[in-house]
Design a protein around this motif. Structure first.
Motif, PDB file in Angstrom:
ATOM      1  N   LEU A   1      28.122   2.284 102.796  1.00 23.76           N
ATOM      2  CA  LEU A   1      28.190   3.389 101.833  1.00 23.76           C
ATOM      3  C   LEU A   1      29.325   4.362 102.125  1.00 23.76           C
ATOM      4  O   LEU A   1      29.905   4.934 101.203  1.00 23.76           O
ATOM      5  CB  LEU A   1      26.867   4.161 101.822  1.00 23.76           C
ATOM      6  N   ALA A   2      29.632   4.582 103.417  1.00 18.57           N
ATOM      7  CA  ALA A   2      30.593   5.625 103.769  1.00 18.57           C
ATOM      8  C   ALA A   2      31.974   5.381 103.156  1.00 18.57           C
ATOM      9  O   ALA A   2      32.543   6.292 102.535  1.00 18.57           O
ATOM     10  CB  ALA A   2      30.686   5.766 105.283  1.00 18.57           C
ATOM     11  N   PRO A   3      32.571   4.191 103.298  1.00 24.74           N
ATOM     12  CA  PRO A   3      33.862   3.975 102.633  1.00 24.74           C
ATOM     13  C   PRO A   3      33.759   4.075 101.113  1.00 24.74           C
ATOM     14  O   PRO A   3      34.690   4.544 100.460  1.00 24.74           O
ATOM     15  CB  PRO A   3      34.248   2.552 103.067  1.00 24.74           C
ATOM     16  N   ALA A   4      32.622   3.649 100.576  1.00 27.48           N
ATOM     17  CA  ALA A   4      32.443   3.704  99.127  1.00 27.48           C
ATOM     18  C   ALA A   4      32.397   5.141  98.626  1.00 27.48           C
ATOM     19  O   ALA A   4      32.976   5.486  97.594  1.00 27.48           O
ATOM     20  CB  ALA A   4      31.174   2.954  98.725  1.00 27.48           C
ATOM     21  N   VAL A   5      31.703   6.019  99.380  1.00 24.39           N
ATOM     22  CA  VAL A   5      31.652   7.434  99.010  1.00 24.39           C
ATOM     23  C   VAL A   5      33.045   8.050  99.058  1.00 24.39           C
ATOM     24  O   VAL A   5      33.437   8.834  98.186  1.00 24.39           O
ATOM     25  CB  VAL A   5      30.692   8.196  99.958  1.00 24.39           C
TER      26      VAL A   5
ATOM     27  N   TRP B   1      30.179   0.815  93.478  1.00 24.56           N
ATOM     28  CA  TRP B   1      29.883  -0.604  93.644  1.00 24.56           C
ATOM     29  C   TRP B   1      31.149  -1.411  93.922  1.00 24.56           C
ATOM     30  O   TRP B   1      31.108  -2.415  94.644  1.00 24.56           O
ATOM     31  CB  TRP B   1      29.163  -1.146  92.414  1.00 24.56           C
ATOM     32  N   VAL B   2      32.293  -0.960  93.380  1.00 29.48           N
ATOM     33  CA  VAL B   2      33.552  -1.670  93.628  1.00 29.48           C
ATOM     34  C   VAL B   2      33.941  -1.554  95.102  1.00 29.48           C
ATOM     35  O   VAL B   2      34.336  -2.535  95.742  1.00 29.48           O
ATOM     36  CB  VAL B   2      34.674  -1.112  92.730  1.00 29.48           C
ATOM     37  N   SER B   3      33.818  -0.347  95.659  1.00 28.88           N
ATOM     38  CA  SER B   3      34.179  -0.140  97.054  1.00 28.88           C
ATOM     39  C   SER B   3      33.253  -0.897  97.993  1.00 28.88           C
ATOM     40  O   SER B   3      33.693  -1.471  98.997  1.00 28.88           O
ATOM     41  CB  SER B   3      34.133   1.353  97.385  1.00 28.88           C
ATOM     42  N   VAL B   4      31.962  -0.904  97.692  1.00 26.27           N
ATOM     43  CA  VAL B   4      31.006  -1.630  98.527  1.00 26.27           C
ATOM     44  C   VAL B   4      31.349  -3.119  98.545  1.00 26.27           C
ATOM     45  O   VAL B   4      31.369  -3.761  99.605  1.00 26.27           O
ATOM     46  CB  VAL B   4      29.567  -1.408  98.027  1.00 26.27           C
ATOM     47  N   LEU B   5      31.641  -3.670  97.376  1.00 33.03           N
ATOM     48  CA  LEU B   5      32.010  -5.080  97.301  1.00 33.03           C
ATOM     49  C   LEU B   5      33.306  -5.352  98.064  1.00 33.03           C
ATOM     50  O   LEU B   5      33.435  -6.368  98.766  1.00 33.03           O
ATOM     51  CB  LEU B   5      32.173  -5.510  95.845  1.00 33.03           C
ATOM     52  N   LEU B   6      34.267  -4.446  97.950  1.00 34.85           N
ATOM     53  CA  LEU B   6      35.563  -4.634  98.601  1.00 34.85           C
ATOM     54  C   LEU B   6      35.414  -4.659 100.123  1.00 34.85           C
ATOM     55  O   LEU B   6      35.897  -5.588 100.788  1.00 34.85           O
ATOM     56  CB  LEU B   6      36.519  -3.516  98.185  1.00 34.85           C
ATOM     57  N   VAL B   7      34.758  -3.646 100.671  1.00 30.08           N
ATOM     58  CA  VAL B   7      34.601  -3.569 102.122  1.00 30.08           C
ATOM     59  C   VAL B   7      33.751  -4.730 102.635  1.00 30.08           C
ATOM     60  O   VAL B   7      34.079  -5.366 103.641  1.00 30.08           O
ATOM     61  CB  VAL B   7      33.971  -2.220 102.527  1.00 30.08           C
TER      62      VAL B   7
ATOM     63  N   LEU C   1      21.873  -4.824  99.475  1.00 27.05           N
ATOM     64  CA  LEU C   1      20.972  -3.765  99.929  1.00 27.05           C
ATOM     65  C   LEU C   1      21.654  -2.405  99.964  1.00 27.05           C
ATOM     66  O   LEU C   1      20.993  -1.374  99.875  1.00 27.05           O
ATOM     67  CB  LEU C   1      20.436  -4.102 101.321  1.00 27.05           C
ATOM     68  N   SER C   2      22.969  -2.398 100.081  1.00 31.09           N
ATOM     69  CA  SER C   2      23.698  -1.136 100.158  1.00 31.09           C
ATOM     70  C   SER C   2      23.534  -0.312  98.891  1.00 31.09           C
ATOM     71  O   SER C   2      23.498   0.928  98.942  1.00 31.09           O
ATOM     72  CB  SER C   2      25.184  -1.403 100.410  1.00 31.09           C
ATOM     73  N   PHE C   3      23.410  -0.970  97.742  1.00 25.84           N
ATOM     74  CA  PHE C   3      23.248  -0.225  96.494  1.00 25.84           C
ATOM     75  C   PHE C   3      21.937   0.555  96.489  1.00 25.84           C
ATOM     76  O   PHE C   3      21.851   1.660  95.965  1.00 25.84           O
ATOM     77  CB  PHE C   3      23.312  -1.178  95.306  1.00 25.84           C
ATOM     78  N   GLY C   4      20.880  -0.022  97.102  1.00 26.79           N
ATOM     79  CA  GLY C   4      19.615   0.692  97.197  1.00 26.79           C
ATOM     80  C   GLY C   4      19.661   1.816  98.212  1.00 26.79           C
ATOM     81  O   GLY C   4      18.975   2.824  98.057  1.00 26.79           O
ATOM     82  N   ALA C   5      20.485   1.656  99.264  1.00 33.55           N
ATOM     83  CA  ALA C   5      20.569   2.678 100.307  1.00 33.55           C
ATOM     84  C   ALA C   5      21.164   3.975  99.787  1.00 33.55           C
ATOM     85  O   ALA C   5      20.975   5.037 100.399  1.00 33.55           O
ATOM     86  CB  ALA C   5      21.401   2.151 101.480  1.00 33.55           C
TER      87      ALA C   5
END
Length: 508
Positions: free
Chosen positions: A145-149, A160-166, A399-403
């Motif tokens: 989540l941290a890089p996505a934020v 969601w794009v950042s989570v997928l990328l990392v 699972l990151s999307f739920g976190a």
């Protein structure tokens, strides 16, 4: 005010960083193409070197949640969180003289092999393995989540794009490069992390007017509160909870698959001791530095006369660091990209280490009986390990999307998840190592009872625990948003006001 976009130079820096990370993994995959053994893929042939493993272990502990969450915690609750560094030093000191000599001599691939060797139970080994794997999976979901934020705050890129990328980049270079590739990428990412962190600190202190003024403003604003020596476990940041609790937290991290895997990948116990001694120093310095970043941010906004939360610019405390970075580096091409690369470094290193360890657990703890029964070739085991990396990487991304819906800062979520599961595992290990009379019944019942108690304590803390009292925000008289609101007679919600529920910790 920070801009909501990044320049072309910043994107070049980010893309270059991600490409180099994958490129290093490809290099080690090509270099090790003739050493096609499970030992080489999962353990680096047990011939790794002190400095790379030290840096790899450091960035594994220094996840992106700490880079984003610790300054936000300091900004809202004060500098006392830095006492965790003392807990880290204590844990590493104990580890050098106890855990390292014992575990290195066993030459394990999976940390959970120890439980079978000590208690003579395959069932206990697999039960503890499942608990540890579940902890790591959920912990990794929070880390993503941290890089996505940061990307959402700085560049307006959907989360969601950042989570997928990392997740995709970490999974790719971990799968193709094995442990050697992961350690090599970690070294590169450790350098990026150090440059990025201290660039932000130096620039922020310079803009404020010096380190003396930075500290004085933080003291005046209550960000350096007196040390609370209360023994009440409900006190959120007492000296004992941070030092003693921090020591046990790092002990639990030490007795984790990622850490033991690196320990046993070193040729000698002397080298392993050097690695953990150096890691204790580096991680302690990092904790103090990253906590101090929260003070720098507070003092900066005090000088500016504009608290971004009070002004309504930010509603999620995890956005503080990326927003602050955009403020101080505004107009400097490439620096925003360096900051994002810094957060990516912390996130990628932790994610890659965890999913590499999960693959090792899958091969050694869960599927080894199947491999032995059918005499599976090494090539088949390596292929299964690589597919496991892809599976766990994808699972953590999902699972990151739920976190994201978890309340509080990401560092709170990561510590809560880690403590709930890693504590019982550490307890069983201490029972086996320190109590010769400990047996399978004591280990199994202790594991079950401690898991139940941890869940009870966690839920009780959420429902009945003493709520933290946020410190007063920085002055906001110079914020244009506040001026406009006052002119129109509007009232902007204060994100530090607990009466607003969880509105302050989610981006709407």
């Amino acid at each position: 005010m920070a801009k909501d976009s990044v320049s072309a130079a910043d994107y070049v820096v980010i893309c270059g960083f991600l490409s180099l990370s994958v490129g290093i993994g490809l290099y080690y995959a090509f270099r090790g193409r003739r050493r096609k053994t499970r030992e080489e893929y999962l353990m680096g042939g047990r011939r790794l070197h002190v400095i790379p493993v030290t840096l790899s272990l450091c960035v594994t502990y220094l996840s992106s949640t700490s880079f984003v969450g610790m300054p936000a915690e300091t900004f809202s609750s004060g500098f006392t969180y830095a006492f965790v560094s003392l807990g880290c030093a204590v844990a590493m000191f104990i580890t050098v003289f106890t855990v390292v000599p014992m575990m290195h001599s066993l030459q394990l691939t999976s940390v959970y092999e120890y439980f079978q060797l000590r208690f003579g139970s395959v069932v206990l080994r697999r039960c503890i393995c499942v608990v540890g794997m579940v902890q790591n999976i959920f912990y990794t979901a929070v880390i993503l989540l941290a890089p996505a934020v940061a990307m959402e705050t700085v560049a307006g890129l959907p989360l969601w794009v950042s989570v997928l990328l990392v997740g995709a980049v970490a999974t790719l270079y971990t799968a193709i490069g094995g442990l050697r590739g992961v350690v090599a990428v970690d070294v590169f990412q450790a350098l990026i992390l150090a440059v990025g962190l201290y660039s932000i600190l130096f620039k922020g202190v310079y803009d404020i007017g010096g380190i003396g003024l930075t500290w004085d403003l933080a003291v005046q604003g209550g960000r350096v509160p007196p040390v609370d020596f209360s023994a009440d476990p409900r006190v959120r940041h007492s000296f004992w909870s941070l030092v003693v609790g921090g020591a046990f937290m790092f002990m639990a991290y030490i007795f984790d698959q990622s850490a033991i895997q690196r320990m046993c990948a070193l040729p000698s116990v002397r080298q392993a001791k050097l690695v953990y001694a150096a890691t204790g120093v580096v991680v302690s310095i990092y904790v103090v530095s990253i906590s101090f970043l929260g003070l720098v941010a507070y003092s900066y906004y005090t000088v500016q006369g504009c608290d971004p939360f009070k002004a309504g610019y930010l509603k999620n405390r995890n956005q503080l660091v990326p927003y602050f970075m955009m403020e101080i580096f505004n107009g400097l091409p490439g620096m925003s990209g360096l900051f994002l690369a810094t957060i990516f470094s912390a996130g990628l290193s932790s994610v890659s280490s965890v999913i590499n360890g999960l693959a090792a657990n899958t091969i050694e703890d869960l599927l080894r009986p199947v491999f032995d029964r059918y005499n599976t070739a090494e090539k088949g085991k390596i292929f299964t390990a690589k597919m496991s990396v892809f599976f766990y990487g994808g699972l953590c991304v999902c699972l990151s999307f739920g976190a994201w819906s978890l309340p509080g800062t990401v560092i709170q979520a990561a510590m809560g998840i880690g403590g709930a599961c890693s504590g019982p595992v550490l307890g069983v290990f201490l029972l086996g190592a320190a109590a010769p009379w400990g047996n399978i019944m004591g280990a199994a019942s202790g594991l079950l009872v401690s898991l139940v108690l941890n869940v009870w304590i966690a839920l009780g803390g959420i429902m009945y625990g003493r709520r933290p009292v946020p410190l007063p925000p920085a002055p906001g008289n110079s914020c244009h948003v506040l001026d406009a609101a006052n002119t129109k007679g509007l009232h902007l919600p204060d994100p530090f006001n607990n009466s607003t529920g969880h509105q302050d910790i989610r981006t709407r």
